[in-house]
Design an enzyme around this catalytic site. Structure first.
Site, PDB file in Angstrom:
ATOM      1  N   ASP A 227       1.106  -1.397  -0.158  1.00 10.34           N
ATOM      2  CA  ASP A 227       0.580  -0.221   0.019  1.00 10.34           C
ATOM      3  C   ASP A 227       0.441   1.140  -0.192  1.00 10.34           C
ATOM      4  O   ASP A 227       2.025   1.172   0.572  1.00 10.34           O
ATOM      5  CB  ASP A 227      -1.076   0.072   1.418  1.00 10.34           C
ATOM      6  CG  ASP A 227      -1.657   1.232   2.012  1.00 10.34           C
ATOM      7  OD1 ASP A 227      -2.225   1.601   0.687  1.00 10.34           O
ATOM      8  OD2 ASP A 227      -1.903   2.298   2.174  1.00 10.34           O
TER       9      ASP A 227
ATOM     10  N   ASP B 103       0.343   4.967   0.223  1.00 12.52           N
ATOM     11  CA  ASP B 103      -0.155   6.647   1.531  1.00 12.52           C
ATOM     12  C   ASP B 103      -0.648   5.835   3.131  1.00 12.52           C
ATOM     13  O   ASP B 103      -1.303   4.855   3.331  1.00 12.52           O
ATOM     14  CB  ASP B 103      -1.243   7.013   1.154  1.00 12.52           C
ATOM     15  CG  ASP B 103      -0.980   8.396   1.608  1.00 12.52           C
ATOM     16  OD1 ASP B 103      -0.224   8.952   2.802  1.00 12.52           O
ATOM     17  OD2 ASP B 103      -2.404   9.620   1.777  1.00 12.52           O
TER      18      ASP B 103
ATOM     19  N   ASP C 166      -1.898  -0.141   5.871  1.00 10.59           N
ATOM     20  CA  ASP C 166      -1.527   0.755   7.355  1.00 10.59           C
ATOM     21  C   ASP C 166      -3.067   0.339   7.733  1.00 10.59           C
ATOM     22  O   ASP C 166      -3.709   1.132   8.771  1.00 10.59           O
ATOM     23  CB  ASP C 166      -1.353   2.244   6.882  1.00 10.59           C
ATOM     24  CG  ASP C 166      -1.994   2.872   6.285  1.00 10.59           C
ATOM     25  OD1 ASP C 166      -2.189   2.398   5.202  1.00 10.59           O
ATOM     26  OD2 ASP C 166      -3.031   3.564   6.877  1.00 10.59           O
TER      27      ASP C 166
END
Length: 283
Positions: free
Chosen positions: A15, A17, A216
């Site tokens: 991932d 950001d 995240d």
């Protein structure tokens, strides 16, 4: 998660950001982490739900942060949609795309015909269209009402931003179209749909246990990893906290403070003591 499982990882889906950068700032440990993967013979791919940008757009975006990437190292929800079309609807060619020029080009490069509003399509594809007009929204609704295949590139209702605005994303546009047509998309691709990782597995000829999904967010990154049978690694540099991971029913295989610590564990060098330094989300 045990050491043997960790050492079987041959590819990392990242991932962006919250994982390799935050907003417009690259984490200082990201370049060293990517170098570690390359040195250890572990491949990596940058993964994103944002279908407003093409693979080439993301290559330029990453280069602006000092990260060099190839087209094969980018996998977007738009590319996942192409993979879905090829497998679920192999004869389909004519598309009405609610999306940016970059997304339309991705479909054209893949051999599809992106039709104007006046031409009849075989399917309506809805992505993150940052230039959406009312007339195109209405035309998409019309074709959906006529029974055309209806597909969404990803489920996100908004796109994260640090600006004082709300970026209305694909899921919100699809909600409006569903309200107008009484039809839901046949498929909603992107994270957390496991097809996002299955396309990546097919591209690199990997078994699920050889792929680590690193992100995240529990509800997207980790949920997708679990559904696809891949290794789910949660980093604490973005949305989810350690408390979130402990309370959630979606259990990561491994929780690490950042990709810096993950780099220390991957590539055959990890021992049991190293792994036990971090929280094993599977316990």
């Amino acid at each position: 998660m045990n050491v043997e499982q960790l050492n079987q990882i041959r590819h990392v889906a990242l991932d962006m950001d919250g994982t390799i950068y935050k907003g417009r700032t690259l984490f200082e440990f990201t370049p060293a982490f990517l170098d570690q993967l390359s040195q250890k013979g572990i491949g990596y791919t940058f993964l994103t739900n944002n279908s407003s940008k093409s693979a080439q757009d993301y290559i330029r975006h990453l280069r602006g942060m000092g990260i060099e990437a190839t087209p094969e190292q980018i996998y977007t929800s738009g590319l996942c949609t192409i993979h879905y079309l090829r497998t679920a609807h192999p004869r389909l060619r004519r598309l009405f795309v609610v999306g940016t020029p970059s997304l339309c080009r991705e479909f054209e490069l893949a051999g599809y015909v992106v039709v104007p509003e006046s031409d009849e399509p075989e399917a309506v594809i809805v992505g993150f269209d940052t230039g959406l007009t009312y007339s195109r929204l209405c035309q998409a609704a019309y074709w959906i009402r006529q029974g055309k295949i209806f597909i969404a590139t990803h489920p996100d209702f908004t796109c994260p931003t640090d600006q004082p605005t709300v970026l209305v994303d694909c899921g919100s546009v699809c909600a409006a179209l569903t309200a107008a047509t009484k039809r839901r998309p046949e498929a909603v691709l992107g994270k957390p749909d496991p097809l996002m990782l299955e396309g990546l597995l097919a591209r690199h000829r990997l078994a699920p246990h050889q792929l680590a999904m690193v992100g995240d967010r529990l509800m997207t990154d980790i949920a997708m990893a679990r559904a696809a049978g891949a290794v789910g690694v949660l980093v604490l540099t973005g949305e989810a906290t350690l408390e979130d991971a402990e309370r959630s029913e979606i259990r990561p295989d491994l929780v690490v403070p950042s990709i810096r610590e993950l780099g220390e564990l991957l590539g055959g060098g990890a021992v049991l003591a190293d792994v036990e330094r971090w929280i094993d989300g599977a316990k």
